[in-house]
Design a protein around this motif. Structure first.
Motif, PDB file in Angstrom:
ATOM      1  N   LEU A   1      -8.511  92.843 -11.926  1.00 14.90           N
ATOM      2  CA  LEU A   1      -9.593  91.714 -11.825  1.00 14.90           C
ATOM      3  C   LEU A   1      -9.649  90.677 -13.264  1.00 14.90           C
ATOM      4  O   LEU A   1     -10.024  89.770 -13.124  1.00 14.90           O
ATOM      5  CB  LEU A   1     -11.126  92.255 -11.589  1.00 14.90           C
ATOM      6  CG  LEU A   1     -11.204  92.748 -10.136  1.00 14.90           C
ATOM      7  CD1 LEU A   1     -12.686  93.493 -10.151  1.00 14.90           C
ATOM      8  CD2 LEU A   1     -11.090  92.028  -9.060  1.00 14.90           C
ATOM      9  N   ARG A   2      -9.118  91.663 -14.206  1.00 13.36           N
ATOM     10  CA  ARG A   2      -9.238  91.137 -15.589  1.00 13.36           C
ATOM     11  C   ARG A   2      -8.098  89.864 -15.554  1.00 13.36           C
ATOM     12  O   ARG A   2      -8.383  88.522 -15.802  1.00 13.36           O
ATOM     13  CB  ARG A   2      -8.788  91.939 -16.566  1.00 13.36           C
ATOM     14  CG  ARG A   2      -9.386  91.556 -17.870  1.00 13.36           C
ATOM     15  CD  ARG A   2      -8.978  92.321 -19.159  1.00 13.36           C
ATOM     16  NE  ARG A   2      -9.305  93.734 -18.685  1.00 13.36           N
ATOM     17  CZ  ARG A   2      -8.766  94.974 -19.489  1.00 13.36           C
ATOM     18  NH1 ARG A   2      -7.905  94.543 -20.599  1.00 13.36           N
ATOM     19  NH2 ARG A   2      -9.256  96.001 -18.960  1.00 13.36           N
ATOM     20  N   VAL A   3      -7.027  90.182 -14.827  1.00 14.51           N
ATOM     21  CA  VAL A   3      -5.808  89.231 -14.824  1.00 14.51           C
ATOM     22  C   VAL A   3      -6.069  88.037 -13.806  1.00 14.51           C
ATOM     23  O   VAL A   3      -6.039  86.821 -14.167  1.00 14.51           O
ATOM     24  CB  VAL A   3      -4.702  90.006 -14.408  1.00 14.51           C
ATOM     25  CG1 VAL A   3      -3.503  88.931 -14.192  1.00 14.51           C
ATOM     26  CG2 VAL A   3      -4.158  90.995 -15.218  1.00 14.51           C
ATOM     27  N   HIS A   4      -6.809  88.474 -12.785  1.00 13.75           N
ATOM     28  CA  HIS A   4      -7.226  87.596 -11.837  1.00 13.75           C
ATOM     29  C   HIS A   4      -8.133  86.270 -12.288  1.00 13.75           C
ATOM     30  O   HIS A   4      -8.046  85.203 -12.106  1.00 13.75           O
ATOM     31  CB  HIS A   4      -7.955  88.091 -10.423  1.00 13.75           C
ATOM     32  CG  HIS A   4      -8.076  87.141  -9.515  1.00 13.75           C
ATOM     33  ND1 HIS A   4      -9.381  86.294  -9.303  1.00 13.75           N
ATOM     34  CD2 HIS A   4      -7.536  87.044  -8.052  1.00 13.75           C
ATOM     35  CE1 HIS A   4      -8.820  85.683  -8.174  1.00 13.75           C
ATOM     36  NE2 HIS A   4      -7.979  86.176  -7.373  1.00 13.75           N
ATOM     37  N   SER A   5      -9.129  87.049 -13.030  1.00  9.15           N
ATOM     38  CA  SER A   5     -10.127  85.887 -13.512  1.00  9.15           C
ATOM     39  C   SER A   5      -9.705  85.022 -14.762  1.00  9.15           C
ATOM     40  O   SER A   5      -9.882  83.758 -14.901  1.00  9.15           O
ATOM     41  CB  SER A   5     -11.347  86.720 -14.127  1.00  9.15           C
ATOM     42  OG  SER A   5     -12.104  87.521 -13.368  1.00  9.15           O
ATOM     43  N   ALA A   6      -8.478  85.646 -15.285  1.00  9.99           N
ATOM     44  CA  ALA A   6      -7.952  84.576 -16.350  1.00  9.99           C
ATOM     45  C   ALA A   6      -6.969  83.749 -15.603  1.00  9.99           C
ATOM     46  O   ALA A   6      -6.612  82.389 -16.167  1.00  9.99           O
ATOM     47  CB  ALA A   6      -6.884  85.666 -17.051  1.00  9.99           C
ATOM     48  N   LEU A   7      -6.330  83.918 -14.473  1.00  8.27           N
ATOM     49  CA  LEU A   7      -5.254  83.016 -13.877  1.00  8.27           C
ATOM     50  C   LEU A   7      -6.062  81.740 -12.794  1.00  8.27           C
ATOM     51  O   LEU A   7      -5.961  80.927 -12.813  1.00  8.27           O
ATOM     52  CB  LEU A   7      -4.488  83.656 -12.750  1.00  8.27           C
ATOM     53  CG  LEU A   7      -3.425  84.740 -13.687  1.00  8.27           C
ATOM     54  CD1 LEU A   7      -2.596  85.461 -12.729  1.00  8.27           C
ATOM     55  CD2 LEU A   7      -2.361  83.902 -14.488  1.00  8.27           C
ATOM     56  N   PHE A   8      -7.173  82.446 -12.178  1.00  8.52           N
ATOM     57  CA  PHE A   8      -7.578  81.369 -11.070  1.00  8.52           C
ATOM     58  C   PHE A   8      -9.210  81.372 -11.544  1.00  8.52           C
ATOM     59  O   PHE A   8      -9.931  81.998 -11.689  1.00  8.52           O
ATOM     60  CB  PHE A   8      -7.794  82.300  -9.855  1.00  8.52           C
ATOM     61  CG  PHE A   8      -6.542  82.601  -8.987  1.00  8.52           C
ATOM     62  CD1 PHE A   8      -5.926  81.533  -8.363  1.00  8.52           C
ATOM     63  CD2 PHE A   8      -6.038  83.919  -9.378  1.00  8.52           C
ATOM     64  CE1 PHE A   8      -4.810  81.971  -7.716  1.00  8.52           C
ATOM     65  CE2 PHE A   8      -4.789  83.930  -8.580  1.00  8.52           C
ATOM     66  CZ  PHE A   8      -4.068  83.222  -7.992  1.00  8.52           C
ATOM     67  N   GLU A   9      -9.230  79.743 -11.471  1.00  5.53           N
ATOM     68  CA  GLU A   9     -10.420  79.288 -11.921  1.00  5.53           C
ATOM     69  C   GLU A   9     -11.749  79.681 -11.006  1.00  5.53           C
ATOM     70  O   GLU A   9     -11.599  79.496  -9.894  1.00  5.53           O
ATOM     71  CB  GLU A   9     -10.560  77.783 -12.031  1.00  5.53           C
ATOM     72  CG  GLU A   9     -11.736  76.883 -12.650  1.00  5.53           C
ATOM     73  CD  GLU A   9     -11.601  75.746 -12.967  1.00  5.53           C
ATOM     74  OE1 GLU A   9     -12.711  75.193 -12.673  1.00  5.53           O
ATOM     75  OE2 GLU A   9     -10.509  75.315 -13.556  1.00  5.53           O
TER      76      GLU A   9
END
Length: 698
Positions: free
Chosen positions: A172-180
């Motif tokens: 979830l940390r990576v997802h939030s960083a990649l997708f607005e």
């Protein structure tokens, strides 16, 4: 005016993904924002068109979106927006679409759409990553090295959400960083508290101490409410109202009150529901209290009772369910009712009609659970929640059965949990218990026997240092009771508060569950609660066979995962029995949705599978999306020949169990009902509150 900083979970990931220079620049801006968050039309600007009071802070090429009230500045998201592409007309994009429109269009998981649309919706292609995951990004996000290789091989959003080699929080940390994230998604995330903006950068530098949840105004009120009162305090609330969070903060308020009263190093007992929650509570208390956390003893109530008994009379062996049944059958066979032959037969018939399980419950929950020491005490005792009325002669006979039952258990060297709790209470009553605590905080009090509650309250030095959090309508076990039946201290006049805002489930799930349990409530509350979130109606679907059920469940979990941008294993399947759970877990795994049945003892919330759990084992848990299924005829099973009052009591207990299961769902809920199963518990779904699919079939 000074403000406190709070932030949504995804904000931290977005901040960590930025280069250190930009992070430091934003940190400086945030410090100034805390001095005065009011829009000035230049650096700070209120967004138009939004029906929420959202403002944005400019920091170079980045924009921080936030809200504020009279105490908090809440950070929602941070994105790159160059000035020449950020004008008033661009604000209408809302970074994901208008809140109402965007929320409405994505609110219903594709697995809950009409049958004609479900197949087409489930083949939607996964989004490619906006950029490849590189070592530099992972380093900024403080991702442990052992997960980096797996993440750098990911190419699509589905691959990221399904990366079983990586923990959920890392994904979830990576997802939030990649997708607005659309702003509305940010509003649906948990809100955490940071003392200063520097706390966010300390997290970046490797200090991974957890952040505490932000309290709502109502929750905050009850933290210190009546803390210096003359008697105990009770806070009630429905599922998801944050009772446990309030209880944790209450520990701090009590600690401060005790120090004001002249106690420099007070000892406080905090009891919670499960061993898993003990570990979680300890971590949060360390964040909340720092070094003072060592003054707090965090235990489950049963572990405390066990330690008291073991230290006094040695290790005890708990009788299994079957061992208790065998002992009860032998006990009934040895009892000789008084009177003539006709009277004796009538008395024997009532014992047979009640059956071993009901007699065990009566002995355990009413007699042992309430520490009734004489037959006269039993005769005078009220039995709220027990539907079968018992005459005086019935009670006298059951008291004889109880004595014979206890004798049978002693003969085999066994005891029950209820007896263990009563032993512990007796030890404390006789003055041989542990040193008393300066204060006692009890979470989930509704599921504790009166004997356990008596034990816990007796371990406090005074009634004004007792705090309980409870919800009677989540009570599955036991027969219910009045607080005054437990201990003379437990008189909450003027010190009972109610939390009404549900922060877990959506309004739609909460209201559907409340409507479902209307006729089976123990603690009736006519006030409509408030909700922090909205979403799709919970769904009821009839299924014709096991193949259709597995197909429906597989589609639901896949589509809910994509809809809510969470791994598929964030969901849970709640079932009535172990046997059904084991079969469905196997069938779903074969269908391509990894699932594992878990008992309450071996529950592993970190496992990369859909958790298949019994309805009762789900107590105290929550999941973003939940399916309730696996019902077989007859449901619920109620033994034939029992009294009508007992049948009503059993039905009400099972209905409360289903209510608890429904309210484990945070964002999406589906209940699957066999088409040919006639059950009063599975046919009472209000079509105005549940998506029953009827409109699509007409």
């Amino acid at each position: 005016m000074s403000y406190t900083l709070s932030f949504r979970e995804g904000f931290l990931s977005e901040l960590l993904a930025l280069p250190p220079k930009e992070q430091a620049q934003i940190n400086t801006k945030l410090k100034a924002l805390l001095d005065d968050p009011r829009p000035d039309g230049v650096t700070k600007k209120q967004l138009k068109y939004l029906n929420r009071q959202v403002s944005r802070l400019r920091s170079g090429d980045f924009r921080v979106f936030y809200t504020y009230d009279d105490k908090f500045v809440s950070l929602l998201k941070v994105v790159r927006r160059s000035e020449d592409t950020y004008e008033d007309d661009v604000e209408a994009e809302y970074f994901g679409g208008p809140p109402d429109q965007q929320f409405e269009s994505t609110a219903t998981p594709r697995g809950t759409l009409t049958p004609k649309k479900e197949a087409a919706a489930s083949v939607q292609a996964s989004r490619p990553l906006p950029s490849l995951i590189g070592a530099e990004l992972l380093e900024r996000l403080r991702i442990p090295k052992q997960f980096c290789d797996a993440l750098m091989r990911v190419r699509t959003e589905d691959d990221l959400l399904g990366c079983a080699a990586v923990p959920d929080d890392v994904i979830l940390r990576v997802h939030s960083a990649l997708f607005e994230r659309p702003l509305e998604q940010a509003f649906r995330e948990k809100e955490l508290v940071a003392t200063t903006p520097d706390d966010l950068l300390r997290y970046r530098d490797g200090d991974l101490m957890g952040f505490l949840l932000r309290l709502s105004p109502d929750q905050e009120k009850f933290v210190s409410w009546a803390v210096d009162g003359s008697g105990p305090t009770l806070v009630k609330g429905g599922p998801g109202t944050g009772k446990s969070t309030v209880a944790l903060y209450r520990v701090k308020a009590v600690l401060e009150a005790l120090r004001r009263a002249g106690e420099p190093s007070p000892r406080i007992l905090f009891t919670t529901y499960t061993n898993a929650l003990v570990m979680f509570s300890e971590q949060l208390l360390r964040s909340l209290l720092g070094d003072d956390a060592g003054l707090i003893h965090v235990k489950t109530a049963d572990s405390l009772a066990l330690s008291i008994v073991t230290s006094r009379i040695g290790q005890q062996r708990i009788a299994s369910v079957q061992e208790q049944r065998d002992a009860m059958q032998r006990a009934v066979a040895t009892v000789r009712p008084p009177g003539n032959s006709l009277q004796k037969r009538a008395q024997t018939d009532i014992l047979t009609k009640l059956g071993s399980d009901y007699l065990i419950e009566e002995v355990s929950s009413v007699i042992d659970g309430r520490r009734l020491k004489t037959v006269d005490g039993y005769l005078e005792s009220k039995r709220p929640g027990r539907g079968v009325g018992l005459t005086e002669s019935h009670r006298r006979l059951i008291w004889q059965v109880r004595d014979a039952f206890n004798q049978e258990l002693r003969r085999t060297g066994r005891t029950t949990f209820q007896q263990l709790r009563s032993y512990a209470a007796q030890i404390v009553e006789e003055g041989h218990g542990p040193e008393k605590y300066d204060a006692v905080v009890v979470d989930e009090a509704q599921d504790l026997d009166p004997s356990l509650l008596w034990l816990l309250t007796s371990l406090a030095k005074g009634p004004n240092r007792i705090f309980l959090a409870a919800d009677a309508n989540q009570s599955i076990y036991g027969a219910g009771f009045r607080w005054s039946d437990v201990h003379d201290w437990l008189r909450f006049k003027g010190r009972t508060g109610v939390l009404r805002a549900n922060f877990r489930s959506t309004r739609e799930i909460g209201e559907a569950a409340r409507d479902y349990i209307t006729d089976s409530q123990i603690d009736v509350d006519s006030d409509v609660p408030e909700y922090a979130h909205s979403g799709p109606l919970p769904v009821v679907r009839q299924i014709a066979n096991s193949s259709e059920l597995v197909s429906l469940l597989s589609r639901f979990f896949r589509d809910a995962s994509r809809e809510f941008r969470l791994p598929i294993w964030a969901g849970a399947l709640l079932v009535p029995t172990d046997k059904v759970g084991q079969r469905l877990a196997s069938d779903m795994t074969v269908a391509g949705v990894p699932a594992t049945f878990m008992t309450g003892r071996d529950l592993d919330l970190s496992a990369k599978v859909v958790k298949v759990i019994t309805l009762k084992s789900a107590k105290g848990l929550e999941f973003p999306f939940v399916a309730v299924a696996g019902f077989e005829s007859p449901y619920p099973y109620i033994k034939t020949g029992i009294a009508a009052e007992e049948a009503v009591e059993r039905m009400a207990q099972e209905k409360r169990t289903l209510f608890v299961a429904m309210t484990r769902a945070m964002r999406a809920l589906i209940v699957a009902v066999p088409r040919d199963l006639q059950s009063p518990l599975l046919s009472q779904f209000n079509s105005e509150l549940w998506n029953t699919g009827e409109a699509q079939r007409t």
